[in-house]
Design an enzyme around this catalytic site. Structure first.
Site, PDB file in Angstrom:
ATOM      1  N   GLY A 116     -10.554  14.767  12.212  1.00  0.00           N
ATOM      2  CA  GLY A 116     -11.604  16.245  12.392  1.00  0.00           C
ATOM      3  C   GLY A 116     -13.271  15.461  12.181  1.00  0.00           C
ATOM      4  O   GLY A 116     -13.477  14.850  12.917  1.00  0.00           O
ATOM      5  N   SER A 117     -13.917  16.170  11.548  1.00  0.00           N
ATOM      6  CA  SER A 117     -15.476  15.582  11.950  1.00  0.00           C
ATOM      7  C   SER A 117     -16.006  14.464  11.431  1.00  0.00           C
ATOM      8  O   SER A 117     -17.828  13.767  11.955  1.00  0.00           O
ATOM      9  CB  SER A 117     -16.480  16.780  11.180  1.00  0.00           C
ATOM     10  OG  SER A 117     -16.392  18.219  12.010  1.00  0.00           O
TER      11      SER A 117
END
Length: 481
Positions: A116-117
């Site tokens: 993810g981020s």
């Protein structure tokens, strides 16, 4: 133990003697005794107090969030030494048959997931190091929506023009895609490999997997977009923590290790592990720039504000990645991996901590679920390591977290109550074993420094005395005379 079994097992002794036709020993005369040999000792980098803190806080987080599993990794960014490594659900290797086979593994290096981020930190480092973006430039984030090869990429809220610092602070997917587009496939892939993704760290533990990054020749434009914000690749928790350490220490990728030295039964050191630099990934100035961007993530308005620690500047990054549904083959709406990775103090990092929760229930954003766990582990760890605060100590009530949390959150971290109410009293540990002290710590929530082994012979504060905020709490154990 499994990896070093041949070194620590030693060799048993035996007696050579004659037997009769029925296999009975005939006489001790002329018998020969062959003495055994004691095995080697392993000295680990793990700190038992930091390990306790990590296990305690991870267990609490998995229980409260009703997550499927969880992982915590704590590293020394200067050396790569593993200070703590915890996984839930765990098991007892001495009675492994009582646990499910799926739990017989070290999740920190045996499991891979889409980060993810959290991957945006390394994308930003690569782009700055290559000079394709500047810290002061503004990037059009298309008011929260952009089409890429027939697919729509969204931000969690509409943004127009953002600086690179704001792209990290607000975790903009569109801004990250545009940076990835400027960097292009080949260079981005090379930097991901240089940070250690897609390959084993070669830590001296069995079962490690390499994760997965496809060759850039297989990336379409939509793949570049997805990989720019952490989907479409798989990493291990240990890989991500090690890569983050490279940001913390000025750009050097260190080899993580858990065995410090091996000593034989004569006290001779047979192996002594020294910190090993794998490669220089980015320049020190770029590492400092990315570090400051990560600090903004934990300040007011950032997605990781719940990862802040009163009295310290904290650098961090949140991650919330959807999981692939094995039935449909697409991303599941209700299954995510929530994570937070960071280091503290930001100006002189002593610990890198990764917190990962797999499939937590409810509001499962990394900034809401994983960041507070990081804060609790880091604050207790820094106090135990006697790292003095560098900032003004505050007890903030934090407001909206950049659209990730819709309602105000009262964020307070307490180990003891110091706001005019009755403070807890020190228990009487006299004569207790190490295990009994640990049980009291678990039940009371106290963070106590333990030294020695055997039974408790001294403690501070004394039994019944009030425990004041910030005071060191310790017990000393000694073998019976």
């Amino acid at each position: 133990e499994l990896e070093f079994d041949t070194r620590i097992l030693g060799r048993g002794g035996y007696l050579v003697m004659e037997r009769d036709a029925l296999g009975r020993g005939m006489s001790s005369a002329g018998s020969k005794i062959q003495g055994g040999e004691r095995g080697n000792d392993l000295f680990l980098t793990l700190d038992k107090n930091l390990q306790y803190i990590a296990e305690k806080e991870l267990g609490r987080a998995v229980s409260e969030s009703k997550a499927k599993s969880g992982t915590v990794v704590v590293l020394d960014p200067r050396t790569g030494a593993v200070l703590a490594m915890a996984g839930q659900p765990d098991y007892n290797p001495n009675a492994f048959f009582k646990f499910r086979p799926g739990d017989w593994r070290n999740r920190a290096l045996c499991d891979s997931y889409e980060p993810g981020s959290t991957i945006k930190v390394f994308l930003m480092a690569a782009a700055l190091n290559e000079g394709v973006i500047r810290t002061g430039q503004r990037i059009n984030c298309e008011n929260g929506s952009i089409e890429v090869s027939g697919k729509i990429v969204h931000d969690h809220r509409p943004y127009k023009m953002l600086t690179p610092e704001e792209i990290i602070k607000f975790s903009s997917n569109i801004g990250s895609y545009k940076i990835g587009k400027a960097l292009e496939r080949e260079r981005y892939y090379n930097y991901l490999r240089d940070f250690g993704f897609g390959q084993k760290t070669e830590i001296e533990l069995p079962g490690e997997v390499s994760g997965l990054i496809h060759k850039p020749t297989r990336w379409f434009d939509v793949d570049l977009a997805a990989i720019s914000f952490g989907q479409g690749l798989a990493v291990t928790p240990l890989q991500l923590a090690t890569a983050t350490a490279a940001i913390a220490n000025g750009g050097y990728l260190m080899s993580p290790y858990v065995v410090e030295k091996v000593v034989d039964n004569f006290g001779q050191i047979r192996m002594h592990r020294k910190p090993q630099i794998k490669r220089k990934v980015i320049g020190g100035d770029v590492a400092d720039q990315v570090k400051e961007m990560m600090v903004k993530v934990t300040e007011e308005g950032g997605t990781g504000v719940l990862g802040a620690i009163s009295g310290y500047r904290v650098a961090g990054k949140t991650g919330t990645a959807q999981k692939v549904d094995p039935v449909t083959g697409g991303y599941a709406v209700d299954k995510v991996v929530s994570s937070f990775v960071g280091f503290a103090p930001a100006d002189d990092p002593r610990v890198v901590i990764l917190v990962l929760l797999d499939e937590p229930k409810g509001k499962a954003y990394g900034g809401l679920i994983a960041a507070p766990v990081f804060s609790r582990i880091a604050s207790q760890s820094l106090r135990y390591m006697k790292v003095m605060p560098t900032e003004k100590v505050t007890r903030p009530v934090l407001s909206t977290i950049a659209g990730v949390i819709d309602t105000p959150v009262d964020y307070q971290v307490r180990d003891v109550n110091h706001q005019g109410q009755e403070m807890p009293q020190m228990p009487d540990f006299s004569g207790m074993s190490y295990r009994q002290v640990m049980q009291v710590m678990q039940n009371s929530g106290l963070n106590i420094k333990l030294t020695g082994s055997g039974r408790v012979v001294a403690q501070s504060p004394q039994p019944g005395k009030q425990i004041r905020f910030g005071n060191e709490i310790w017990v000393k154990l000694s073998p019976p005379s």
